[in-house]
Design a protein around this motif. Structure first.
Motif, short mmCIF file in Angstrom:
data_model
loop_
_atom_site.label_atom_id
_atom_site.label_comp_id
_atom_site.label_asym_id
_atom_site.label_seq_id
_atom_site.Cartn_x
_atom_site.Cartn_y
_atom_site.Cartn_z
N LYS A 198 2.49 1.81 -3.33
CA LYS A 198 1.58 2.38 -4.34
C LYS A 198 1.46 3.89 -4.17
N VAL A 199 1.35 4.34 -2.93
CA VAL A 199 1.26 5.78 -2.67
C VAL A 199 2.57 6.45 -3.09
N ALA A 209 2.74 6.77 -6.83
CA ALA A 209 1.81 7.81 -7.30
C ALA A 209 2.40 9.20 -7.04
N ASN A 250 0.81 -1.22 0.00
CA ASN A 250 0.00 0.00 0.00
C ASN A 250 0.85 1.27 0.00
N THR A 309 -1.74 11.84 -5.50
CA THR A 309 -1.33 12.62 -6.67
C THR A 309 -1.55 14.10 -6.42
N LEU A 337 -5.16 7.03 -4.03
CA LEU A 337 -4.07 7.29 -4.99
C LEU A 337 -4.28 8.63 -5.68
#
Length: 163
Positions: free
Chosen positions: A16-17, A20, A13, A153, A149
């Motif tokens: 992924k952040v 991004a 997790n 961004t 996400l």
């Protein structure tokens, strides 16, 4: 500008952040070549040379950053981040969705990982560009909540706009 996003992740997790955030910064700077996103264990001293922006993220584990993140931050020498813009984030459970009074009380007492990361970065001379941020996961191991996400961004775009 040279930017580096450093992260640790247990269930993917936080990674992924971090990706991004790195992608958004690269797009905002108009060059992915200026941005690297690296797991904390892969960061070498040369990655910090000539750095203009450093973002560090960790999952919140036992109300704190991961052991690897804490060790990496502790190993940074005093004033090693002088002149570097810094920001910090974490991934965390959403206490509004947890039905545990005890856990909510502990969070109020001990907090999450992002603010101590930000404090550590500024103690080493970094200039905090934006308040530390938390991104929410659905359960202990994730996945990320819907929209996180996109929020990551947007957060990264705010960092570049303030830089």
């Amino acid at each position: 500008m040279k930017a580096l996003v450093v992260y640790d992740s247990f269930f993917g997790n936080t990674e992924k952040v971090a990706c991004a955030v790195g992608d958004a910064i690269g797009q905002a700077l108009a060059s992915q070549a200026d941005v690297q996103t690296l797991r904390v264990g892969d960061v070498k001293p040369e990655h910090l040379k000539g750095l203009g922006l450093l973002i560090v993220g960790s999952p919140t584990r036992a109300f704190s950053a991961s052991p690897a993140t804490k060790a990496w931050l502790k190993a940074l020498s005093p004033n090693s981040l002088r002149g570097v813009q810094v920001a910090a984030f974490d991934t965390r459970a959403d206490m509004n969705e947890m039905n545990s009074r005890a856990l909510t009380t502990f969070v109020k007492l001990f907090g999450y990982a992002a603010e101590p990361i930000a404090n550590s970065l500024t103690k080493r001379g970094g200039t905090l560009v934006i308040p530390a941020e938390g991104f929410f996961i659905v359960d202990k191991e994730g996945p990320l909540k819907d929209g996180e996400l996109a929020r990551a961004t947007s957060w990264a775009q705010q960092i570049v706009a303030k830089e």
